[in-house]
Design a protein around this motif. Structure first.
Motif, short mmCIF file in Angstrom:
data_model
loop_
_atom_site.label_atom_id
_atom_site.label_comp_id
_atom_site.label_asym_id
_atom_site.label_seq_id
_atom_site.Cartn_x
_atom_site.Cartn_y
_atom_site.Cartn_z
N ASP A 1 0.79 -1.15 0.25
CA ASP A 1 -0.02 0.25 0.12
C ASP A 1 0.91 1.32 -0.05
OD1 ASP A 1 -2.49 -1.35 0.08
OD2 ASP A 1 -2.52 -1.30 2.13
N MET A 2 1.95 1.13 0.63
CA MET A 2 2.89 2.29 0.76
C MET A 2 4.03 2.35 -0.64
SD MET A 2 2.28 4.03 3.21
CE MET A 2 3.62 5.03 3.44
N PHE A 3 3.83 1.31 -1.53
CA PHE A 3 4.51 1.32 -2.77
C PHE A 3 5.77 1.17 -2.33
CE2 PHE A 3 0.85 3.93 -3.85
CZ PHE A 3 0.24 3.08 -5.07
N LEU A 4 6.15 0.22 -1.39
CA LEU A 4 7.50 -0.15 -0.79
C LEU A 4 7.60 -1.90 -0.92
CD1 LEU A 4 7.76 2.16 1.88
CD2 LEU A 4 9.02 2.42 -0.17
N GLY A 5 8.84 -2.20 -0.85
CA GLY A 5 9.11 -3.53 -0.58
C GLY A 5 9.10 -4.37 -2.13
N PRO A 6 8.74 -5.67 -2.09
CA PRO A 6 8.04 -6.25 -0.91
C PRO A 6 8.92 -6.91 0.03
CG PRO A 6 8.37 -7.59 -2.94
CD PRO A 6 8.90 -6.52 -3.32
N ASP A 7 10.26 -6.86 -0.12
CA ASP A 7 11.34 -7.47 0.74
C ASP A 7 12.17 -6.49 1.46
OD1 ASP A 7 10.09 -10.38 0.01
OD2 ASP A 7 11.48 -10.36 -1.54
N ALA A 8 12.42 -5.52 0.87
CA ALA A 8 13.60 -4.61 1.24
C ALA A 8 13.08 -3.25 0.90
CB ALA A 8 14.63 -4.83 0.75
N PHE A 9 13.54 -2.33 1.77
CA PHE A 9 13.30 -0.76 1.26
C PHE A 9 14.40 0.18 1.86
CE2 PHE A 9 12.25 -1.00 5.66
CZ PHE A 9 12.39 0.13 6.34
N ASP A 10 14.28 1.40 1.45
CA ASP A 10 15.37 2.46 1.64
C ASP A 10 14.98 3.06 3.02
OD1 ASP A 10 17.26 1.88 -0.13
OD2 ASP A 10 16.35 3.38 -1.50
N TRP A 11 15.78 3.04 4.07
CA TRP A 11 15.69 3.63 5.41
C TRP A 11 16.35 4.83 5.35
CZ3 TRP A 11 17.31 1.41 10.70
CH2 TRP A 11 16.40 1.74 11.50
N ALA A 12 15.39 5.76 5.71
CA ALA A 12 16.10 7.31 5.85
C ALA A 12 16.94 7.49 6.82
CB ALA A 12 14.92 8.33 5.53
N LEU A 13 18.01 8.30 6.88
CA LEU A 13 18.98 8.81 8.09
C LEU A 13 18.88 10.13 7.98
CD1 LEU A 13 21.72 6.26 7.62
CD2 LEU A 13 19.92 5.95 9.20
N ASN A 14 18.63 10.95 9.10
CA ASN A 14 18.69 12.28 9.43
C ASN A 14 19.37 12.56 10.53
OD1 ASN A 14 16.89 12.84 6.98
ND2 ASN A 14 15.39 11.90 8.33
N VAL A 15 19.95 13.87 10.60
CA VAL A 15 20.60 14.44 11.65
C VAL A 15 20.18 15.80 11.65
CG1 VAL A 15 22.56 13.10 11.74
CG2 VAL A 15 22.95 15.05 10.67
N LEU A 16 20.39 16.48 13.11
CA LEU A 16 20.15 17.82 13.09
C LEU A 16 21.29 18.69 13.55
CD1 LEU A 16 16.95 18.29 13.05
CD2 LEU A 16 16.95 18.44 15.67
N LEU A 17 21.06 20.03 13.12
CA LEU A 17 22.25 20.92 13.40
C LEU A 17 21.46 22.08 14.31
CD1 LEU A 17 25.51 21.60 13.21
CD2 LEU A 17 24.77 23.20 11.71
N VAL A 18 21.82 22.67 15.35
CA VAL A 18 20.84 23.39 15.94
C VAL A 18 21.84 24.66 16.61
CG1 VAL A 18 19.47 24.20 18.01
CG2 VAL A 18 19.37 21.79 16.95
N GLN A 19 21.23 25.70 16.18
CA GLN A 19 22.10 26.85 16.74
C GLN A 19 21.40 27.84 17.79
OE1 GLN A 19 25.24 28.28 15.08
NE2 GLN A 19 25.37 29.53 16.98
N SER A 20 21.89 27.95 19.03
CA SER A 20 21.08 28.52 20.03
C SER A 20 22.02 29.34 20.80
CB SER A 20 20.71 27.56 20.95
OG SER A 20 20.14 28.18 22.19
N GLY A 21 22.01 30.74 20.52
CA GLY A 21 22.75 31.61 21.29
C GLY A 21 24.51 31.33 20.37
N ASP A 22 25.32 31.19 21.15
CA ASP A 22 26.95 30.94 20.92
C ASP A 22 26.96 29.30 20.82
OD1 ASP A 22 27.00 30.56 23.46
OD2 ASP A 22 28.53 31.93 23.86
N GLN A 23 26.01 28.70 20.79
CA GLN A 23 26.26 27.29 20.74
C GLN A 23 25.85 26.64 19.60
OE1 GLN A 23 24.90 26.76 25.29
NE2 GLN A 23 25.52 24.75 24.57
N THR A 24 26.75 25.56 19.01
CA THR A 24 26.16 24.97 17.53
C THR A 24 26.24 23.43 18.01
OG1 THR A 24 27.18 26.61 16.33
CG2 THR A 24 26.85 24.53 15.28
N ILE A 25 25.09 23.07 17.94
CA ILE A 25 24.65 21.65 18.51
C ILE A 25 24.46 20.65 17.34
CG2 ILE A 25 23.45 20.25 20.20
CD1 ILE A 25 22.69 23.26 21.29
#
Length: 304
Positions: free
Chosen positions: A61-85
């Protein structure tokens, strides 16, 4: 790095069809979602407690598979004041068989972000696709000497002698997870700043332990100017909205993971906050809505 470096980065890498980064402003705090790429996984890994026919039907139903699919990977960068996280560090390029993953640090550079400007790193947990990016050649030498790495104490304790008895992963994975976590701790133990349940990393940026996926799994909330965004780490997967009760083979405590997932979905639906997750398709920025007795993912419109 000034805040407008995130909102107005320099051009993409020459070999990129799209920039693979997306900027969001939460009040006075700037957030940049970076795609670490995708890696192939068997569909069974997303639904280890489900009848194969039901699993196949959902993926079809999600137009994926049937046996394998691509798994997304995300990271985050946050700027708060003088800190970069930096929140998580992606897979890294040292693992064979995943040529389309491990892109986050290269893409940070393409966005004009100097790795040496990162003051803090928050780890949602210590699986290889979250700490591997810190283990590549010459990465450590490019980081600040006073870098702080924030991680739940329960996570560090767990990887001293990890329990995989409730997981259902492809055969080689547990050994690789063990060795990667050990390598990370060996290299970065003197930079760790552990917390028990909740820790303010910077003004408006809070890490909170949820457990479930791993004992020390944590999420990160960004709050400013009456707005809020939560990076949910591995609490959420695409299947979670229709079937939050389905177990993920990487969950070290599947039953607790379900409780954590449902509680988070309920809270996010009630608050209307923005949500980003490691394994939701890039840019992974959206909201949770109720759909009868199920949940619904409402992707944000891209702000061009």
């Amino acid at each position: 790095m000034k805040p407008d470096n995130i909102m107005n980065p320099v051009g993409p890498g020459e070999d990129e069809l799209v920039p693979s980064r997306y900027a969001v402003r939460i009040g006075d705090i700037e957030v940049l979602v970076i795609s670490d790429g995708v890696l192939p996984l068997p569909t069974q890994t997303m639904s280890t407690n489900v009848d194969p026919a039901e699993r196949e039907a959902w993926f079809k139903d999600m137009f994926l598979g049937p046996d394998a699919f691509d798994w997304a990977l995300n990271v985050l960068l946050v700027q708060s004041g003088d800190q970069t996280i930096l929140v998580d560090a992606g897979l890294g390029g040292q693992f064979s068989g995943f040529p389309r993953a491990g892109q986050s640090l290269r893409r940070l550079e393409a966005a004009g972000v100097d790795l040496g400007s990162v003051t803090d790193i928050v780890l949602t947990h210590m699986h290889m696709d979250h700490v591997g990016g810190l283990l590549g050649d010459d990465v450590k030498s490019r980081l600040r000497p006073d870098l702080r790495i924030h991680v739940a104490a329960a996570e560090v304790d767990f990887w001293d002698s990890p329990d995989f008895s409730h997981t259902d992963m492809p055969a080689p994975v547990p050994d690789v997870l063990r060795s990667t976590a050990k390598q990370f701790l060996d290299q970065y133990h003197n930079k760790l700043q552990t917390f028990e349940n909740e820790h303010e990393v910077a003004p408006g940026v809070v890490a909170r332990r949820t457990g479930g996926h791993t004992p020390g799994h944590s999420l990160v909330t960004v709050t400013s100017g009456g707005e809020r965004l939560t990076f949910a780490g591995d609490i959420l997967f695409p299947v979670a909205f229709d079937h939050p009760e389905w177990h993920n083979g990487f969950e070290h405590d599947p039953e607790e993971s379900v409780r954590v997932r449902v509680r988070f979905l309920q809270e996010a639906a009630a608050s209307g906050e923005l949500v980003v997750a490691t394994h939701m398709p890039f840019p992974s920025v959206g909201r949770v809505a109720l759909n009868g007795d199920r949940f619904r993912w409402v992707a944000s419109f891209w702000d061009y």
